[in-house]
Every structure is written in structure tokens, then in C-alpha cells.
Scaffold this active site. Structure first.
Site, short mmCIF file in Angstrom:
data_model
loop_
_atom_site.label_atom_id
_atom_site.label_comp_id
_atom_site.label_asym_id
_atom_site.label_seq_id
_atom_site.Cartn_x
_atom_site.Cartn_y
_atom_site.Cartn_z
N ALA A 272 0.84 -1.19 0.00
CA ALA A 272 0.00 0.00 0.00
C ALA A 272 0.88 1.24 0.00
O ALA A 272 2.10 1.13 0.15
CB ALA A 272 -0.89 0.01 1.24
N MET A 273 0.24 2.40 -0.17
CA MET A 273 1.01 3.65 -0.26
C MET A 273 0.27 4.78 0.44
O MET A 273 -0.92 4.98 0.23
CB MET A 273 1.23 3.97 -1.76
CG MET A 273 1.95 5.26 -2.00
SD MET A 273 3.65 5.21 -1.34
CE MET A 273 3.86 6.92 -0.90
N GLU A 308 -0.14 2.61 7.08
CA GLU A 308 -0.32 3.72 6.12
C GLU A 308 -0.95 4.92 6.81
O GLU A 308 -0.57 6.06 6.57
CB GLU A 308 -1.16 3.29 4.92
CG GLU A 308 -0.66 2.06 4.17
CD GLU A 308 0.81 2.08 3.80
OE1 GLU A 308 1.37 3.17 3.63
OE2 GLU A 308 1.41 0.99 3.71
N1 B3K Z 1 5.89 3.87 1.46
C1 B3K Z 1 5.35 2.76 0.73
C2 B3K Z 1 6.37 1.97 0.00
C3 B3K Z 1 6.78 2.52 -1.29
C4 B3K Z 1 7.66 1.55 -2.04
C5 B3K Z 1 8.24 2.14 -3.27
N2 B3K Z 1 8.96 1.18 -4.04
C6 B3K Z 1 4.55 1.85 1.60
C7 B3K Z 1 4.85 1.93 3.03
O1 B3K Z 1 5.91 1.64 3.50
O2 B3K Z 1 3.98 2.32 3.76
ZN ZN Z 2 5.71 2.60 5.31
#
Ligand code: B3K
Ligand code: ZN
Length: 889
Positions: A272-273, A308
Site C-alpha cells: 500500500a502507499m 499507512e
Molecule cells: N511507502 C510505501 C512503500 C513505497 C515503495 C516504493 N517502491 C509503503 C509503506 O511503507 O507504507
Molecule cells: Zn511505510
């Protein structure tokens, strides 16, 4: 426009080269004209010279990848092709004044974007993924996290096909246009780096709810999914609300916008992002009901939703200055989601799960050629650094700070961190400094955890002197060399310990040199020198040391404890981690010894241990989820880590023998437990307790089947056939997965046929098929790639088949003829052309060659070399393969 390839190829980036941006961007206005075949993106950047930069240059450096420039206008004047330069993925614009407005229009082709970075299509919807460097595939921009701007985004698309248009922040305007088109304008008032930008356009159903924050504001919560999936969002919504509440209560952190959205997409490179106000999720971590998702799926979903959401403060409000600081947000946010899970469910069980993950994946990474510090110093491709080291070891580093300071001071440190840095892009060092300043605790030596790679080893030895009633705990720390770090400085390692007397109770610990009168039952020793001795006085009797309680540091522990002492702790230790660890230590020693002796028919486990297993099964005071952990054998990967050279076949056989011994010794007991737990909860009761009971029931079934009795296979087959929940169904299939029998075949076929139209469940069938230890599995895996439902462009499916085979099937992946290695190499090359990030994720198992015999070493290296020779390889795969072959850089 001419596109000049950077002749030198991808460049190594170094932390030491960091320089602040010469220009800052204050506002970004984006306009997406979404059309089949080609999407036009216009962006207006309002920027100014950065007062923090000493560089007098007037050249603005922008990043861009796979973009076609249509026009560039600087302060109202069209910039001709002669006035800018494109070199590889950079665009250099000279003559930029101290404050400016820059309009750039580019064309992109989201339909052709198979890398799933930037703007791409998934099942007919447009969506984005910008972390780490995906925004540059949308438009030219200073795509670095220390450039933070306020974004306004206008999306325009066909109204019938894309009725939902979303971006970060709040909706400010929407309306219809000629030609069946419509538009929406979103504004996000919080300045953010480009990696947190998100946009979605599609035909989606929306489930909404609301949350009242601690200051009394109502926040609207929305989850967008494909039509028909609305009823599968309940656990996600519930997890989100509980996360919001928990962050208020535990850290005083309140959500800041009036709207929080989650969108589920089926093609996604990771879990997830955390895009500001618009989280985008792999649908695997949004959709769940008891019929299609296991308890383990529920737990992961909850943890990811929480993770998230927590990023909104740790990552978004305070972000990273540069990507070397990735653990600033990831380590801290993992620590926060771990704490959320511990507070919500069982702390002991969560700690065991985290320690197991670290040992299974992070310790091997830290011991191999891709080892890197929690704050790396260089990289070729940042996407390769979303690792268990940055995330999980990073979380352990935060946890140690928490333990060293205590909860109250840690909370003060968090408050100070936000007070100082809200709205800024900062370094790991700024976090540590806030913790230090708020607590007065000196973290000088502790900082080495950020810069030194490799897993420290602690050798601990306890000697009693009955005459003087003293016990000496001798501790030695060993810091193995890692790539680029041959010699290391001693670290500060918190070692939590107790001494258990004959009745299993902890003795009072009078530590020599500690002037307080206290004699606590457990202590945290600060190990700071290479060799150290801690002397305890007035020790009434001989004792067994309980060490690394609570997994107080991410280290490998070597003790002088023997099998009987491990068994003693396995029976009596009151610290859940230490108790579990004593069992694992006993089992690892026993199974490896059997594997080394060539399986000559000797028993693997002794009566003392088998009796202890019976006592645990009969002890009503042990919560079922924890009993399930205590009785789960170390995995084959963890065992391989304890044997040099590792012999995957012998490990598998010895582990199987140990399972059979436990199953045979306690058949009746397991059957009683199985029957008792079967009626003990409603199948859709998702409480922590019910999940724990189901976990223990699954363990019981596993051992019954492992005992080899045909009645047990019938039981499993009946459970599979009659299951009304995915947890029950998977428990039965997993119990049968390594047994060649008609029950397995029938159950697998029925499962396939029942779930063939449900991708997230069909993935489970793919994984079961790919991870079976039965003969001929590689051939089956090759057939799976021809299955009508297999698709190389769907990351979940690739992980379910190829990833599962490479990491979850040691026997066949390490087949002595090299066929497993060669298969993986072929798939990596094939995938790399489509999706480098997913291809790169598969390289790790081939880089662990040092742990195996010479013949396997040679074959693994040959495969790496073969991948390396492939023309047009991505930087992602290039970097890992080069490291795997021992080429520095
Ligand atoms: N920040 C994103 C991960 C992004 C990965 C890019 N290759 C998910 C997380 O750690 O919450
Ligand atoms: Zn993260």
C-alpha cells in the site's frame, strides 16, 4: 526535443553528495487530460531560489522519465529547445530567475506503463504510484523529497468510464464538460514532496463512514473498490477507525484533513502507499471476509491499514530529507504499527512474530552481499532499498530507543520531534537528536545502529561461584564484517535478562556496581564494550539465564546453555519471547544435529522436550495463540541459517522427522484439542481469542497429519471439504500440502474449481502448488505459468507463484541439479522487461550462495552472471545482481 541517453548509465548516488535544492517549489498546479492512448499533463510550478542553498547557479534541474515534452513556458515566455537540455532522465533549464512561474506540458502513455510507477492503468482505472521516484514519469519536476509544495490537481476524463476522479486533499470544484467529459479539482493544503502525490480515475464503488477526532472534528472516511466488493471493506474501515483513535490516545496525533480515502487496486507493486489523504492499496489488503480471507490475512490487513494511516504524521507531516533517510519514516512507522498491534492483540505473540520475521528475512539479508546499514550511504536504485533492514531492523532501532528512554521520555521525544520538524524534510539524525534532547539520555554510541550494517552476535556465558554466591555473566559482542565495512566499533546493545532458579522463578538481581538498593527480577544490561562482565551477588542457587528477554535487541544470541537448560526455560520462562526462543534454540540444535548426521534413524527430539510439549498443551494458562507459536518449529530458512553449508534436503527431512515425533507422541492430545477447539467459537468470530484458538487448532491438525496416520488425512480432507471459512480451509490444505495422497489432490482440485473466479483466493492455490515439497513441483510450477489465470503483469500473481517458489520452497529451489536456480533466473529476465521492481524483488534468493555447498554456489553464481549479461537490464536488477556477484558499488 532530443533525448540524449546518459552514456555512463545509471549513476551511484551517495549520501555524502547531498546538497540542498537550489530552487524550491511553493505551489504546483497539475492538469490531467486523461485520454485513451495519450494523456496530456500540464503543470505550473511557482518557485523561488532556496535561501538555504549556497550554489549561485541559475540552472533548474528537473527529473523526468519516459515523457514527451510538448511545451515549456518560463515566466510567460516560451522556452525553445535550444534553451534547455535533456540528459538521460534530467532536464536542465538555465537562466532561471530568483522567483519564477514555469509551465510544462508533457504527454505520457499510462496504458503502456507496465512498471506500475507513475500514472498507470489497472483493470480499466487510472492510478498512480509515485514513491520513490515515480512522479518523474508524470511530469518534469525536482523529484526529491526535500522539495515540498502545495498541490492543486485538475483531472478531466470521460464521465461514463471514469465517473470517480480523485486526488489528494479536498475537492474544490467538479462539473461536466462537452463531449461526455467531466472534471474535478482537488487541493491539498499541506505542503508535500512529490512522492506523496496521487490521482485516481475510474468507475468505483464507494463505502463511507466517519470519525470524530479528539478535538471534535468530523472526518469523512471513504473506501473505493470495484463494484460488488463493497461488502468486503468492513475490516478495513474498522481497522482505520481504530488506528485513528489509537494514534490520538498513544501519541496525541490527530488526523488533519476533513477527508481520508483508501482506493483498492489490483495491480500494485507492494502492499500500500500512504499518499496524503488518498492512500492507494493493493486490493489484497483491503478486501476481506471470513469466507475468502484467513485470520492471518485479517491481521496483515489491519497492520497495513494502521501503518499507512500512521504515516500521515511519521512520513507525511515530517518527511525525509533524502532517500538515505528512508528509515526515518519507515522504521518509525513500523514501530508504531507494531505497537498498535501489540496493544490491540497480544504483545507477546506480536513480539515473537516480529522476531521470526527478522530471523527469517533480515538476518540473512544482513549476512549477505546486499547487507546495508539502516541509513545506507549509497545506492544505484532506491527501489531496492525498501528492505527488511530499512523497515524491520529500523523499527528495532526505534524500539531500542524506546526501551533505553522509557515510554514517557520516548513520548516527550516524539512531541519534541513534531514541535521542531512539522512541515519539514529531515534526517534520522534529527529524530535521534529530539529523543536525546527530550530525555537527557546520551545516544552517542547508540547512533552506530544507523551506520553499521550486519547483525551483531552476542556470546553470553554464565558462571556460578557457589562459595562466594556470585554469578558472572560474561558478554562478548562480535560484529561480523559486511560489504564495505570490514571493521566495526562496539555497539550499545540493551540486553534484557533474568536468572531463573530451580523452581523456575526469577532470582533477585543484585548487580555489583549498581548503588541503588534495588534487586529487580529482570534487568536491562547496557552492553557497550567488546567484552564485558556483569557480576551478580547473593545469588542463592544455581540458575539458568533468561536472555534477550522481549527480544531486547536485533542480535544473534550464542549462549552456553545446553538442551536441558533450553527445555527448562521452554517450560518456565515468564517472558514470552525468551520462552519461545528457548524452544526454538532447542529445536534448531536438535534438527541441525539430525540433518548433519545424515538421518540415521535416531530420534531427533528427546523425552524432556516432548514432555514439555505435552505440558504446554495441557496448560490452560497459556493463551492458545501463544501456545501455537511455542509449538511451531523453526522454518527451513531459519534452520538453513544455522547450518554451514546448508543442506536443504537434510534440513527438510530432519524437520519433518521432528514433526512426526511430536505428532506421534501426542496424537491423542492433539486430537482432543482439535475436537475441543472445533466447537469453541463461531467461524466468523474475528476476536483475538477466536483467532488464537483457530491457530492452535491448525497446529494440532498439522501434527496429526504429520504423524502419518491415515485417519488424520481423512480429518484434514473433511475439514477442507466442509470449511465455511478460509482459515479452516487453508489450515487443512497446508496440513496436506507435503503429503502425497489422494486427499490432497482432491482437496486442491476442489479449491481451485471453487475459487477460480476470485483472484485473491486463487493466489492461495497458486502458492500452495508452488510451495509443496512433493516431487515434481518445479514441473508443476512451470505448468502454472501456462495456467489461463497466470499473468506476468499482475504482481500478486507473480509473487504467488514465482516468489513463493523461490522463498517458500527451499527443497525445490535448491534442487541439486540447479533447475530451481535456472528457472528463477529465466523468470527474472522475463519480468525485468516488464516490471523491474518486481523482477528485482526476486533476485535475493540467488545472492545467498555463500551459505551452500560448492556445487550449488557455482550454479547460483552462474545464474547471476547469466542475468547480468542480459542486454538492457534495469538498474534495479543490475544493482542486486552485481552485489550478488560480489562486485562492489
Ligand atoms: N511507502 C510505501 C512503500 C513505497 C515503495 C516504493 N517502491 C509503503 C509503506 O511503507 O507504507
Ligand atoms: Zn511505510
Amino acid at each position: 526535443m532530443t533525448r540524449v541517453e546518459n552514456a555512463a548509465g545509471p549513476q551511484v548516488k551517495r549520501l555524502s553528495d547531498y546538497a540542498p535544492p537550489i530552487f524550491l517549489i511553493d505551489t504546483v498546479a497539475l492538469d490531467f487530460d486523461l485520454r485513451d492512448g495519450e494523456t496530456k499533463v500540464s503543470s505550473t510550478l511557482v518557485g523561488r531560489r532556496n535561501p538555504a542553498s549556497k550554489d549561485p547557479s541559475d540552472v533548474l534541474e528537473l527529473d523526468g522519465q519516459e515523457l514527451r515534452v510538448l511545451s515549456i513556458v518560463l515566466n510567460g515566455d516560451v522556452v525553445s529547445e535550444a534553451d534547455y537540455r535533456i540528459d538521460g532522465d534530467k532536464l536542465y533549464l538555465s537562466g532561471v530567475p530568483d522567483s519564477f512561474s514555469l509551465e510544462i506540458t508533457t504527454a505520457i502513455e499510462p496504458e503502456k506503463n507496465t512498471a506500475l510507477e507513475g500514472l498507470y492503468m489497472s483493470e480499466g482505472m487510472y492510478c498512480t504510484q509515485c514513491e520513490a521516484e515515480g512522479f518523474r514519469r508524470i511530469t518534469y519536476f525536482p523529484d526529491r523529497p526535500d522539495v515540498m509544495a502545495v498541490y492543486t490537481t485538475r483531472l478531466e476524463a470521460d464521465a461514463a468510464r471514469f465517473p470517480v476522479l480523485l486526488s489528494n486533499g479536498n475537492l474544490v470544484e467538479a462539473g461536466s464538460l462537452d463531449g461526455g467529459r467531466h472534471f474535478a479539482v482537488w487541493n491539498d493544503p499541506f505542503p508535500k514532496p512529490s512522492y506523496l502525490f496521487a490521482a485516481v480515475a475510474g468507475d468505483l464503488a464507494c463505502v463511507s463512514d466517519s470519525f470524530r477526532t479528539m478535538s471534535g472534528r468530523d472526518v469523512e472516511l471513504r473506501i473505493y473498490v470495484e463494484h460488488g466488493n463493497e461488502r468486503l471493506t468492513g475490516h478495513t474501515m474498522d481497522s482505520l477507525k481504530r488506528s485513528m483513535k489509537w494514534d490520538e490516545e498513544r501519541f496525541g496525533l490527530e488526523y488533519d484533513l476533513d477527508l481520508f480515502m483508501i482506493v483498492a487496486v489490483s495491480h500494485f507493486n507492494m502492499g500500500a502507499m500512504e499518499n496524503k489523504g488518498l492512500n492507494i492499496f493493493n486490493s489484497k489488503f483491503v478486501l476481506a471476509d471470513p469466507e475468502t480471507a484467513t485470520d492471518a490475512d485479517y491481521e496483515r490487513l489491519e497492520g497495513i491499514v494502521a501503518h499507512e494511516y500512521f504515516h500521515n504524521w511519521t512520513g507525511n507531516r515530517v518527511t525525509c530529507r533524502d532517500w538515505f533517510q528512508l528509515s526515518l519514516k519507515e522504521g518509525l512507522t513500523v514501530f508504531r504499527d507494531q505497537e498498535f498491534t501489540s496493544d490491540t492483540h497480544s504483545r507477546g505473540v506480536k513480539r515473537v512474530a516480529d522476531a521470526r520475521l527478522l530471523r527469517t528475512v533480515q538476518f540473512p539479508e544482513d549476512a549477505g552481499p546486499t547487507a546495508h546499514p539502516v541509513r545506507p550511504e549509497s545506492y544505484l536504485e532506491i527501489n531496492n532499498f525498501y528492505t527488511v533492514t530499512i523497515y524491520e531492523k529500523g523499527a528495532e532501532v526505534i524500539r531500542m530507543i524506546h526501551e533505553l528512554l522509557g515510554s514517557d521520555a520516548f513520548r516527550k521525544g516524539m512531541d519534541l520531534y513534531f514541535e521542531r520538524h512539522d512541515g519539514e524534510a529531515v534526517r534520522c539524525e534529527d529524530f535521534v537528536a529530539a529523543m536525546e534532547d527530550a530525555s537527557g539520555v546520551d545516544l552517542g554510541q547508540f547512533r552506530l545502529w544507523y551506520s553499521q550494517s550486519g547483525t551483531p552476535e552476542l556470546e553470553v556465558d554464565l558462571e556460578h561461584d557457589v562459595a562466594t554466591r556470585t554469578a558472572r555473566l560474561k558478554v562478548r559482542q562480535i560484529l561480523p564484517p559486511t560489504p564495505g565495512q570490514p571493521n566495526k566499533k562496539p555497539m550499545l546493545i540493551p540486553l534484557s535478562m533474568a536468572l531463573l532458579g530451580g523452581d523456575g522463578r526469577a532470582l533477585p538481581l543484585e548487580l555489583r556496581g549498581d548503588n541503588s538498593a534495588a534487586a529487580p527480577a529482570a534487568r536491562v544490561l547496557s552492553v557497550s564494550a567488546e567484552e564485558q562482565e556483569f557480576v551478580f551477588e547473593n545469588v542463592a542457587e544455581r540458575s539458568v539465564p533468561s536472555l534477550l528477554r522481549g527480544f531486547s535487541a536485533p542480535v544473534r544470541l550464542r549462549t552456553s546453555r545446553n538442551a536441558a537448560e533450553d527445555c527448562f526455560l521452554f517450560r518456565h520462562d515468564d517472558d514470552p519471547f525468551a520462552r519461545w526462543d528457548a524452544g526454538q534454540s532447542y529445536l534448531t540444535r536438535a534438527i541441525i544435529a539430525a540433518a548433519q548426521s545424515g538421518g540415521g534413524g535416531e530420534a531427533v527430539l528427546d523425552d524432556d522436550f516432548l514432555d514439555a510439549v505435552g505440558e504446554i498443551l495441557n496448560d490452560p494458562a497459556i493463551e492458545p495463540a501463544f501456545a501455537a507459536e511455542l509449538l511451531t518449529l523453526p522454518g527451513e530458512t531459519v534452520l538453513a541459517d544455522a547450518m554451514l553449508p546448508a543442506d536443504p534436503d537434510a534440513i527438510h527431512a530432519a524437520r519433518d522427522a521432528a514433526r512426526r515425533e511430536i505428532g506421534l507422541r501426542h496424537t491423542a492430545l492433539f486430537r482432543t484439542i482439535y475436537d475441543r477447539l472445533s466447537g469453541a467459537y463461531a467461524p466468523d468470530d474475528m476476536s483475538t481469542e477466536a483467532m488464537g484458538r483457530r491457530a492452535l487448532k491448525a497446529v494440532a491438525l498439522g501434527y496429526l497429519v504429520a504423524s502419518g496416520e491415515s485417519a488424520a488425512r481423512t480429518l484434514a480432507a473433511e475439514q477442507a471439504a466442509g470449511a465455511t471459512t478460509m482459515t479452516e480451509s487453508m489450515a487443512a490444505l497446508q496440513a496436506l500440502n507435503n503429503v502425497e495422497c489422494p486427499e490432497r489432490e482432491a482437496a486442491m482440485a476442489a479449491f481451485h474449481d471453487r475459487w477460480t473466479g476470485t483472484p485473491l483466493v486463487l493466489d492461495k492455490w497458486f502458492t500452495l502448488s508452488a510451495t509443496s515439497a512433493l516431487p515434481g513441483t518445479l514441473e508443476i510450477v512451470k505448468e502454472l505459468l501456462e495456467h489461463p489465470k497466470f499473468d506476468l503483469g499482475t504482481p500478486n500473481r507473480v509473487r504467488a507463484v514465482i516468489g513463493a517458489f523461490a522463498t517458500g520452497n527451499p527443497v525445490h529451489f535448491h534442487a541439486a541439479d540447479g533447475s530451481g536456480y535456472s528457472f528463477l533466473a529465466d523468470q527474472i529476465v522475463r519480468l525485468d522487461a516488464l516490471n523491474p521492481q518486481i523482477a528485482a524483488r526476486l533476485v535475493a534468493p540467488l545472492t545467498r550462495w555463500k551459505r551452500y555447498d560448492e556445487a550449488r554456489q557455482r550454479m547460483m553464481r552462474e545464474c547471476l552472471a547469466r542475468i547480468r549479461r542480459h542486454p538492457g537490464l534495469s538498474p534495479d536488477v543490475t544493482e542486486l545482481v552485481a552485489k550478488g556477484l560480489g562486485e562492489e558499488g
